[in-house]
Design an enzyme around this catalytic site. Structure first.
Site, PDB file in Angstrom:
ATOM      1  N   ASN A 164      50.394  46.644  80.112  1.00 15.00           N
ATOM      2  CA  ASN A 164      51.803  46.752  80.511  1.00 15.00           C
ATOM      3  C   ASN A 164      52.704  46.692  79.283  1.00 15.00           C
ATOM      4  OD1 ASN A 164      50.948  44.009  80.432  1.00 15.00           O
ATOM      5  ND2 ASN A 164      52.581  43.353  81.798  1.00 15.00           N
ATOM      6  N   GLU A 194      56.644  46.119  78.689  1.00 14.75           N
ATOM      7  CA  GLU A 194      57.931  45.806  79.319  1.00 14.75           C
ATOM      8  C   GLU A 194      59.095  46.285  78.447  1.00 14.75           C
ATOM      9  OE1 GLU A 194      57.701  41.633  80.337  1.00 14.75           O
ATOM     10  OE2 GLU A 194      56.318  42.080  81.975  1.00 14.75           O
ATOM     11  N   CYS A 241      53.486  49.761  83.821  1.00 17.61           N
ATOM     12  CA  CYS A 241      52.335  48.937  84.191  1.00 17.61           C
ATOM     13  C   CYS A 241      51.097  49.353  83.396  1.00 17.61           C
ATOM     14  CB  CYS A 241      52.038  49.088  85.678  1.00 17.61           C
ATOM     15  SG  CYS A 241      53.203  48.241  86.752  1.00 17.61           S
ATOM     16  N   GLU A 247      48.158  50.074  84.517  1.00 20.53           N
ATOM     17  CA  GLU A 247      47.466  51.202  85.137  1.00 20.53           C
ATOM     18  C   GLU A 247      48.086  52.520  84.679  1.00 20.53           C
ATOM     19  OE1 GLU A 247      48.676  48.486  86.560  1.00 20.53           O
ATOM     20  OE2 GLU A 247      47.679  47.998  88.435  1.00 20.53           O
ATOM     21  N   CYS A 249      50.317  47.277  91.853  1.00 22.53           N
ATOM     22  CA  CYS A 249      51.584  47.346  92.582  1.00 22.53           C
ATOM     23  C   CYS A 249      51.646  48.661  93.375  1.00 22.53           C
ATOM     24  CB  CYS A 249      52.760  47.253  91.611  1.00 22.53           C
ATOM     25  SG  CYS A 249      53.077  48.760  90.672  1.00 22.53           S
ATOM     26  N   CYS A 287      51.766  51.848  91.347  1.00 25.25           N
ATOM     27  CA  CYS A 287      50.485  52.142  90.688  1.00 25.25           C
ATOM     28  C   CYS A 287      49.453  52.645  91.690  1.00 25.25           C
ATOM     29  CB  CYS A 287      49.966  50.917  89.946  1.00 25.25           C
ATOM     30  SG  CYS A 287      50.874  50.647  88.416  1.00 25.25           S
TER      31      CYS A 287
HETATM   32  N1  THU Z   1      52.086  44.825  86.297  1.00 30.59           N
HETATM   33  C1  THU Z   1      51.110  45.700  85.931  1.00 30.59           C
HETATM   34  O1  THU Z   1      50.947  46.022  84.740  1.00 30.59           O
HETATM   35  N2  THU Z   1      50.329  46.216  86.921  1.00 30.59           N
HETATM   36  C2  THU Z   1      50.451  45.913  88.244  1.00 30.59           C
HETATM   37  O2  THU Z   1      49.796  46.522  89.071  1.00 30.59           O
HETATM   38  C3  THU Z   1      51.356  44.851  88.659  1.00 30.59           C
HETATM   39  C4  THU Z   1      52.355  44.419  87.657  1.00 30.59           C
HETATM   40  C5  THU Z   1      52.958  44.276  85.241  1.00 30.59           C
HETATM   41  C6  THU Z   1      54.380  44.782  85.300  1.00 30.59           C
HETATM   42  C7  THU Z   1      55.119  43.678  84.578  1.00 30.59           C
HETATM   43  O3  THU Z   1      55.076  43.953  83.179  1.00 30.59           O
HETATM   44  C8  THU Z   1      54.297  42.435  84.868  1.00 30.59           C
HETATM   45  O4  THU Z   1      53.047  42.886  85.353  1.00 30.59           O
HETATM   46  C9  THU Z   1      54.932  41.509  85.882  1.00 30.59           C
HETATM   47  O5  THU Z   1      55.292  42.171  87.035  1.00 30.59           O
END
Ligand code: THU
Length: 130
Positions: free
Chosen positions: A39, A41, A50, A52, A83, A86
């Site tokens: 991920n 941010e 994310c 994925e 999520c 994703c």
């Molecule tokens: N996140 C992912 O990388 N993949 C997911 O399927 C769920 C959430 C990340 C997004 C964000 O940077 C952190 O987790 C918290 O939500």
């Protein structure tokens, strides 16, 4: 390297200063190659991506369009699940029975499928001009 090793390596480089929740992912493509992602941010939070999405982008950049298997790993008390966004991104390049492996850094895993995670998904069959 295994899917888990690749995802854990990518997770080490996750850029998650706002949530402090580092995620790694790894995709095994149709040819058998493995691509990792983490991920990333952003201070403008909707611009974050994310793990994925990163792994899928790496697979596409390498010229492959089939997900044979995908693993996602994060810490926390319960195994992470992808999520909603994703799930749709994964579905684009997989089949209903494509395995989705949920993992934690200790190597504990649980396996589900794309179809179980995203039943009744919007797919190419819906995208017909009326
Ligand atoms: N996140 C992912 O990388 N993949 C997911 O399927 C769920 C959430 C990340 C997004 C964000 O940077 C952190 O987790 C918290 O939500």
């Amino acid at each position: 390297m295994t899917l888990l090793e690749t995802a854990l390596n990518a997770r080490k480089n996750a850029y998650a200063p706002y949530s402090n929740f580092k995620v790694g992912a790894a995709v095994r493509s149709g040819s058998g190659k493995i691509f990792g992602g983490c991920n990333v941010e952003n201070v403008a939070s909707p611009e974050g991506t994310c793990a994925e999405a990163g792994a899928i982008a790496a697979m596409i950049a390498a010229g492959e369009t089939e997900i044979a298997e995908i693993l996602v790993v994060a810490g926390g008390p319960v195994l992470i699940t992808p999520c909603g966004g994703c799930r749709q991104k994964i579905a684009e390049f997989s089949e209903l029975d494509t395995p989705v492996i949920l993992a934690n850094p200790a190597g504990e895993t649980s396996t589900t499928t794309v179809g179980d995670l995203l039943p009744g998904s919007f797919d190419k069959s819906h995208l017909q001009k009326g």
